[in-house]
Structure formats: C-alpha cells, structure tokens
Motif scaffolding. Structure first.
Motif, PDB file in Angstrom:
ATOM      1  N   ALA A   1       0.835  -1.213   0.000  1.00 32.92           N
ATOM      2  CA  ALA A   1       0.000   0.000   0.000  1.00 32.92           C
ATOM      3  C   ALA A   1       0.864   1.254   0.000  1.00 32.92           C
ATOM      4  O   ALA A   1       0.487   2.283   0.556  1.00 32.92           O
ATOM      5  CB  ALA A   1      -0.904  -0.003   1.228  1.00 32.92           C
ATOM      6  N   GLY A   2       2.054   1.193  -0.603  1.00 32.80           N
ATOM      7  CA  GLY A   2       2.902   2.391  -0.666  1.00 32.80           C
ATOM      8  C   GLY A   2       3.619   2.652   0.644  1.00 32.80           C
ATOM      9  O   GLY A   2       3.821   1.748   1.440  1.00 32.80           O
ATOM     10  N   ALA A   3       3.989   3.911   0.865  1.00 32.55           N
ATOM     11  CA  ALA A   3       4.774   4.265   2.049  1.00 32.55           C
ATOM     12  C   ALA A   3       3.958   4.051   3.315  1.00 32.55           C
ATOM     13  O   ALA A   3       2.752   4.287   3.333  1.00 32.55           O
ATOM     14  CB  ALA A   3       5.189   5.724   1.958  1.00 32.55           C
ATOM     15  N   THR A   4       4.618   3.638   4.354  1.00 33.87           N
ATOM     16  CA  THR A   4       3.876   3.479   5.601  1.00 33.87           C
ATOM     17  C   THR A   4       3.706   4.847   6.241  1.00 33.87           C
ATOM     18  O   THR A   4       4.497   5.761   6.011  1.00 33.87           O
ATOM     19  CB  THR A   4       4.629   2.591   6.599  1.00 33.87           C
ATOM     20  N   MET A   5       2.687   4.978   7.035  1.00 27.74           N
ATOM     21  CA  MET A   5       2.428   6.266   7.662  1.00 27.74           C
ATOM     22  C   MET A   5       3.419   6.481   8.798  1.00 27.74           C
ATOM     23  O   MET A   5       3.793   5.552   9.494  1.00 27.74           O
ATOM     24  CB  MET A   5       1.008   6.283   8.227  1.00 27.74           C
ATOM     25  N   THR A   6       3.832   7.728   8.940  1.00 29.17           N
ATOM     26  CA  THR A   6       4.742   8.054  10.026  1.00 29.17           C
ATOM     27  C   THR A   6       4.002   8.006  11.348  1.00 29.17           C
ATOM     28  O   THR A   6       4.545   7.661  12.385  1.00 29.17           O
ATOM     29  CB  THR A   6       5.273   9.494   9.843  1.00 29.17           C
ATOM     30  N   PHE A   7       2.741   8.411  11.314  1.00 29.23           N
ATOM     31  CA  PHE A   7       1.957   8.459  12.545  1.00 29.23           C
ATOM     32  C   PHE A   7       0.791   7.502  12.418  1.00 29.23           C
ATOM     33  O   PHE A   7       0.107   7.512  11.410  1.00 29.23           O
ATOM     34  CB  PHE A   7       1.400   9.869  12.754  1.00 29.23           C
ATOM     35  N   SER A   8       0.569   6.679  13.418  1.00 25.62           N
ATOM     36  CA  SER A   8      -0.665   5.903  13.354  1.00 25.62           C
ATOM     37  C   SER A   8      -1.558   6.259  14.527  1.00 25.62           C
ATOM     38  O   SER A   8      -1.155   6.192  15.679  1.00 25.62           O
ATOM     39  CB  SER A   8      -0.403   4.397  13.284  1.00 25.62           C
ATOM     40  N   LYS A  26       0.777   7.015  17.519  1.00 22.32           N
ATOM     41  CA  LYS A  26       2.115   6.461  17.650  1.00 22.32           C
ATOM     42  C   LYS A  26       3.000   7.102  16.592  1.00 22.32           C
ATOM     43  O   LYS A  26       2.619   7.182  15.430  1.00 22.32           O
ATOM     44  CB  LYS A  26       2.032   4.952  17.434  1.00 22.32           C
ATOM     45  N   ASP A  27       4.146   7.578  17.028  1.00 19.94           N
ATOM     46  CA  ASP A  27       5.119   8.113  16.089  1.00 19.94           C
ATOM     47  C   ASP A  27       5.987   6.931  15.688  1.00 19.94           C
ATOM     48  O   ASP A  27       6.847   6.493  16.430  1.00 19.94           O
ATOM     49  CB  ASP A  27       5.939   9.201  16.778  1.00 19.94           C
ATOM     50  N   ASN A  28       5.721   6.400  14.479  1.00 20.41           N
ATOM     51  CA  ASN A  28       6.390   5.157  14.087  1.00 20.41           C
ATOM     52  C   ASN A  28       7.888   5.316  13.885  1.00 20.41           C
ATOM     53  O   ASN A  28       8.650   4.373  14.051  1.00 20.41           O
ATOM     54  CB  ASN A  28       5.756   4.605  12.807  1.00 20.41           C
ATOM     55  N   SER A  29       8.309   6.540  13.539  1.00 18.40           N
ATOM     56  CA  SER A  29       9.739   6.712  13.290  1.00 18.40           C
ATOM     57  C   SER A  29      10.514   6.590  14.599  1.00 18.40           C
ATOM     58  O   SER A  29      11.656   6.166  14.626  1.00 18.40           O
ATOM     59  CB  SER A  29       9.996   8.065  12.637  1.00 18.40           C
TER      60      SER A  29
END
Length: 167
Positions: A1-8, A26-29
């Motif tokens: 689904a393309g780039a993952t989201m930085t924030f979930s 959640k800040d995935n980075s």
C-alpha cells in the motif's frame, strides 16, 4: 500500500473544556506514543460538524496525524462537542448521534435528497470497510474509540499550542 504512515492514530477523543480534539497516536519513526491536542476554534452549537471535520482533517498542521482517522470519526467528536455546547449531556449527544447514524432498512432511499443519500451511502461503505478489514491487515486501526479525558488531568496543559508530549 505504498509508504507506511509516520503516525498511526490509536484513539481519538474530545475534551469539552477547553474545546479540543485529542489524538493519541504512535510516532512510528521513534516508536513512541504521543498525545496531540488540537484546539477547536470558531465552532459553536450551530456549526456544521461535517465541515468542521473536513477542515480539521485537511488542516496542514494536523493532516499527517489524522490520516488514520476517518472523517466520520471526527464528525462524531464534533457532534458530541456541539451537543455539549447546546447543553446536552454526553449520553444525550451520543444517543442523538446514534439515531442520525443508523440506517433504517425500511426507509425508501428514492425519497431522500442527494445529501442524505450520500450520507447513507458513506455509512454503508464504512460498514462494508469495517467488515472487509481483517485484524491482521496492517492498516486496521484497532480500538479507535472516543475517550473523554478527565478535565482535571488536562487543566494543567498549555492549551493554546499543539502539544505533542510523550505519554
């Protein structure tokens, strides 16, 4: 689904005093869970919840954070806030929202105007989406619910700025 989201987005809630939408995400980075407080301005008991929700969702400051939150979720928070401004209790606002959001199977869709029809359709699409997404689907936002933080806890926050402190 393309780039993952930085924030979930994990949970989305509304605070009545002062009026604000609160997002736990959640800040995935950095793999940290944070809380973002988005003050609600220029919103009164006569405001249009759908418009307010769209404006918030498209607000350049919040857009990235709200990617995982559906417009209908935000509309619901705004409608609870609007109910509060009208002097309704939370239970009354929820009930009113429930009634507006329930599809009556006996209803004749042909008699509805376009706006109402579009609304019904989006409810159905959403129900379909809900059923289609499996729990192991990476985009499945689990447990996105409306939570009401206690006013007391939040009184101490700096309210007029977006705060993204770790929680």
């Amino acid at each position: 689904a393309g780039a993952t989201m930085t924030f979930s987005a994990q949970k989305c809630g509304v605070c009545f005093r002062p009026p604000s939408i609160i997002l736990i995400y959640k800040d995935n980075s950095q793999d940290k869970t944070r809380q973002r407080i988005m003050p609600v301005r220029n919103f009164c008991k006569f405001s249009d919840c759908s418009r307010a929700a769209e404006e918030l969702k498209n607000n350049p400051r919040h857009k990235a954070y709200l990617e995982g939150v559906s417009l209908r979720q935000l509309q619901k928070l705004y409608s609870l806030l609007r109910g509060h401004l009208k002097g309704q209790s939370l239970a009354e606002s929820l009930q009113e929202y429930q009634q507006e959001e329930t599809i009556d199977p006996e209803e004749d869709m042909n008699k509805l105007d376009d706006k109402e029809l579009a609304k019904r359709k989006s409810i159905m699409d959403e129900l379909f989406e809900k059923n289609r997404k499996k729990k192991d689907d990476p985009d499945f936002v689990y447990n996105l619910e409306v939570e009401f933080p206690q006013d007391e806890q939040l009184e101490s926050c700096g309210w007029d700025i977006e705060s993204d402190e770790e929680i």
